[in-house]
Design an enzyme around this catalytic site. Structure first.
Site, PDB file in Angstrom:
ATOM      1  N   LYS A 106       0.835  -1.210   0.000  1.00  8.22           N
ATOM      2  CA  LYS A 106       0.000   0.000   0.000  1.00  8.22           C
ATOM      3  C   LYS A 106       0.868   1.257   0.000  1.00  8.22           C
ATOM      4  CE  LYS A 106      -3.721  -0.456   2.523  1.00  8.22           C
ATOM      5  NZ  LYS A 106      -4.708  -0.389   3.608  1.00  8.22           N
ATOM      6  N   LYS A 118       2.456  -4.288  10.952  1.00  9.14           N
ATOM      7  CA  LYS A 118       1.138  -4.343  11.589  1.00  9.14           C
ATOM      8  C   LYS A 118       1.319  -4.903  12.986  1.00  9.14           C
ATOM      9  CE  LYS A 118      -3.124  -3.382  10.387  1.00  9.14           C
ATOM     10  NZ  LYS A 118      -3.578  -2.362   9.446  1.00  9.14           N
TER      11      LYS A 118
HETATM   12  N1  LIG Z   1     -10.390   3.924   8.790  1.00  8.86           N
HETATM   13  C1  LIG Z   1      -9.396   3.974   7.920  1.00  8.86           C
HETATM   14  O1  LIG Z   1      -8.723   4.994   7.761  1.00  8.86           O
HETATM   15  C2  LIG Z   1      -9.105   2.786   7.055  1.00  8.86           C
HETATM   16  C3  LIG Z   1      -7.993   2.853   6.185  1.00  8.86           C
HETATM   17  C4  LIG Z   1      -7.748   1.789   5.323  1.00  8.86           C
HETATM   18  C5  LIG Z   1      -8.577   0.684   5.350  1.00  8.86           C
HETATM   19  N2  LIG Z   1      -9.623   0.626   6.225  1.00  8.86           N
HETATM   20  C6  LIG Z   1     -10.460  -0.570   6.185  1.00  8.86           C
HETATM   21  O2  LIG Z   1     -11.805  -0.212   5.892  1.00  8.86           O
HETATM   22  C7  LIG Z   1     -12.698  -1.124   6.523  1.00  8.86           C
HETATM   23  C8  LIG Z   1     -13.679  -0.347   7.381  1.00  8.86           C
HETATM   24  O3  LIG Z   1     -12.944   0.411   8.334  1.00  8.86           O
HETATM   25  P1  LIG Z   1     -13.624   1.598   9.161  1.00  8.86           P
HETATM   26  O4  LIG Z   1     -12.508   2.370   9.732  1.00  8.86           O
HETATM   27  O5  LIG Z   1     -14.673   2.282   8.340  1.00  8.86           O
HETATM   28  O6  LIG Z   1     -14.326   0.773  10.325  1.00  8.86           O
HETATM   29  P2  LIG Z   1     -15.544   1.217  11.246  1.00  8.86           P
HETATM   30  O7  LIG Z   1     -15.465   0.350  12.451  1.00  8.86           O
HETATM   31  O8  LIG Z   1     -15.606   2.694  11.401  1.00  8.86           O
HETATM   32  O9  LIG Z   1     -16.839   0.803  10.381  1.00  8.86           O
HETATM   33  C9  LIG Z   1     -17.125  -0.488   9.988  1.00  8.86           C
HETATM   34  C10 LIG Z   1     -18.555  -0.506   9.454  1.00  8.86           C
HETATM   35  O10 LIG Z   1     -18.823  -1.769   8.877  1.00  8.86           O
HETATM   36  C11 LIG Z   1     -20.059  -2.258   9.402  1.00  8.86           C
HETATM   37  N3  LIG Z   1     -20.048  -3.712   9.304  1.00  8.86           N
HETATM   38  C12 LIG Z   1     -19.364  -4.610  10.041  1.00  8.86           C
HETATM   39  N4  LIG Z   1     -19.617  -5.851   9.604  1.00  8.86           N
HETATM   40  C13 LIG Z   1     -20.472  -5.721   8.563  1.00  8.86           C
HETATM   41  C14 LIG Z   1     -21.086  -6.629   7.680  1.00  8.86           C
HETATM   42  N5  LIG Z   1     -20.871  -7.916   7.760  1.00  8.86           N
HETATM   43  N6  LIG Z   1     -21.905  -6.131   6.707  1.00  8.86           N
HETATM   44  C15 LIG Z   1     -22.124  -4.807   6.601  1.00  8.86           C
HETATM   45  N7  LIG Z   1     -21.555  -3.903   7.398  1.00  8.86           N
HETATM   46  C16 LIG Z   1     -20.753  -4.368   8.365  1.00  8.86           C
HETATM   47  C17 LIG Z   1     -20.136  -1.692  10.783  1.00  8.86           C
HETATM   48  O11 LIG Z   1     -21.461  -1.703  11.299  1.00  8.86           O
HETATM   49  C18 LIG Z   1     -19.610  -0.289  10.528  1.00  8.86           C
HETATM   50  O12 LIG Z   1     -20.649   0.507   9.984  1.00  8.86           O
HETATM   51  C19 LIG Z   1     -11.802  -2.118   7.269  1.00  8.86           C
HETATM   52  O13 LIG Z   1     -11.528  -3.187   6.405  1.00  8.86           O
HETATM   53  C20 LIG Z   1     -10.530  -1.319   7.502  1.00  8.86           C
HETATM   54  O14 LIG Z   1      -9.403  -2.163   7.681  1.00  8.86           O
HETATM   55  C21 LIG Z   1      -9.895   1.649   7.068  1.00  8.86           C
END
Ligand SMILES: NC(=O)c1ccc[n+]([C@@H]2O[C@H](COP(=O)([O-])OP(=O)(O)OC[C@H]3O[C@@H](n4cnc5c(N)ncnc54)[C@H](O)[C@@H]3O)[C@@H](O)[C@H]2O)c1
Length: 429
Positions: A106, A118
């Site tokens: 990435k 990580k």
């Molecule tokens: N936050 C960041 O900056 C960031 C950066 C890169 C990647 N990510 C990735 O993005 C993804 C989401 O991260 P986030 O920070 O938004 O997390 P978050 O905890 O803020 O939100 C996760 C969301 O997904 C929902 N969810 C969980 N299981 C679900 C399912 N089975 N079906 C539908 N919805 C479901 C939850 O209710 C919540 O709304 C993860 O894979 C994370 O690794 C996040």
């Protein structure tokens, strides 16, 4: 050729595709395209360092519990390693290793001077008090004092951790080295060296790469519809920013279910509802609750944004996907077994290591600001992050055209090529 080497790792505890195998299968295809020599292949496939620690924590009931924590440094070829720390009961070393390698690719795809890492601790933060989590975080930091460092390894939040834990980590590390060291960690609270624009950075990168992909497909954002799985940080910001560009968001979802509105969901309203209801969409009336939440993935929209969890697009549902474009906000939402089906259907995928790299890009800006001792304006952050995302998209797209390969493999080719070339210049033993 080394790329044919069979890669064997112990199976993970969780019941889903092994993330390390998923990552390695794509790595192998890209390595073969690049004609990577055996030495470089062997160096890049293995993590540089895996640290396992046991952290004794005095719990509120006076008893001492010992927690197992990990930090995997996959690569420092491009610079100090960068990657989040996960607090979750399902953390296991294999997953941490896969996530560490993903961070290497990435950072390389968006051309940041970072390697990949990580960390994780096996724990259930929702059942622990703030005091217990603080003692755990400080204990983990002390145990990792020789691993972390602004020029060595720079952690950040991941699942189960946030600005609060990063503040404790920064404080404990600073006390240990005897000097305030804000650049040892990113994702800090804004008042103590966090960056403006970090909260929305990942969703914004998803929006920028979606627009870039639509342009390549000859589609007008004002004429397309989208479904967004997950309405947390990434999903809600991606949905909001895409809708501001004229994309009609017909479906959104979270753990409470999926919600559909053929006329388009009012995203600002949905976000306000979520904020007023403990971060969840339960009972949201601006759209109809879908009978089966998984149907969101195969619903009739132009763009699909999986922004929740891993392995939701699999060989079982990939055949039914109707979207022309998938933009992976989440890490690893598509199983490797689904790749050939998606490619066969001609669906363009903006892969996770490209689509969600806006987050680490602004984390990098936070580190730069901490080292400069100078705070950037939100405009500076946004303008620079957007440019990095657009440039990275174009590079990956051109690579996919050059080799006639899918965007996912092209992203790996761009990343592995950069790390491999740098490794060659730096030299081995
Ligand atoms: N936050 C960041 O900056 C960031 C950066 C890169 C990647 N990510 C990735 O993005 C993804 C989401 O991260 P986030 O920070 O938004 O997390 P978050 O905890 O803020 O939100 C996760 C969301 O997904 C929902 N969810 C969980 N299981 C679900 C399912 N089975 N079906 C539908 N919805 C479901 C939850 O209710 C919540 O709304 C993860 O894979 C994370 O690794 C996040």
């Amino acid at each position: 050729m080394a790329a044919h080497t069979v890669y064997k790792e112990p199976a993970p505890k969780v019941d889903r595709e092994n993330p390390l195998e998923s990552m390695m299968s794509r790595f192998n295809i890209a390595a073969e395209i690049l004609g990577l020599d055996e030495e470089t292949y062997n160096v890049l496939k293995a993590a540089d360092k895996q640290v396992i620690v046991h952290i004794p924590v005095t719990m509120d009931n006076g008893k001492v519990r010992v927690f197992e924590g990990y930090r995997v440094i996959h690569s420092t070829v491009l610079g100090p390693s960068k990657g989040g720390i996960r607090y979750d009961k399902n953390v296991h070393l294999d997953e941490v290793k896969a996530l560490a390698a993903w961070m290497t690719w990435k950072c390389a795809v968006v051309d940041l001077p970072y390697g990949g890492a990580k960390g994780g601790i096996i724990c259930e933060p929702t059942t622990m008090s703030a005091g217990e989590i603080e003692r755990l975080t400080r204990g983990y930091t002390l145990a990792m004092k020789d691993v972390f460092g602004p020029d060595r390894d720079i952690p950040a939040p991941d699942m189960g951790t946030g600005p609060r834990e990063m503040a404790w980590l920064m404080d404990e590390f600073s006390k240990t080295v005897g000097a305030t060291s804000p650049a040892v960690v990113t994702g800090k609270p804004l008042v103590m060296g966090g960056s403006l624009g970090r909260t929305e950075a990942t969703g914004r990168g998803v929006m920028v790469s979606t627009l870039a992909a639509l342009k390549k497909l000859g589609l007008d954002p004002m004429q397309v519809s989208a479904a967004v799985q997950g309405f947390g940080n990434v999903g809600s910001w991606a949905a909001k920013l895409l809708s501001e560009q004229g994309v009609k968001i017909k479906a959104i979802s979270d753990v409470s279910g999926a919600y559909w509105n053929a006329d388009g969901i009012n995203i600002d309203e949905a976000i306000s509802y979520k904020n007023a209801h403990n971060g969840r969409l339960d009972g949201y009336t601006g759209a109809v609750l879908m009978e089966n939440a998984d149907d969101l993935l195969t619903t009739d929209v132009d763009v699909l944004v999986p922004a929740a969890v891993e392995d939701v697009i699999t060989e079982h549902n990939a055949h039914d996907i109707k979207a022309k474009l998938i933009v992976e906000g989440a890490n690893g939402p598509t199983s490797a077994s689904a790749d050939p089906i998606i490619n066969e259907k001609g669906i363009m995928v903006v892969p996770d290591i490209l689509a969600n790299s806006g987050g680490v890009t602004v984390s990098y800006f936070e580190w730069v600001q901490n080292r400069q001792g100078f705070k950037w304006t939100e405009e500076m952050v946004t303008e620079r992050a957007d440019r990095i995302m657009s440039d990275a998209f174009e590079k990956v797209y051109q690579t996919s055209q050059k080799y006639k390969i899918p965007m996912r493999i092209a992203a790996y080719v761009v990343s592995i090529d950069k790390v491999a070339q740098t490794y060659k210049f730096r030299g081995g033993f």
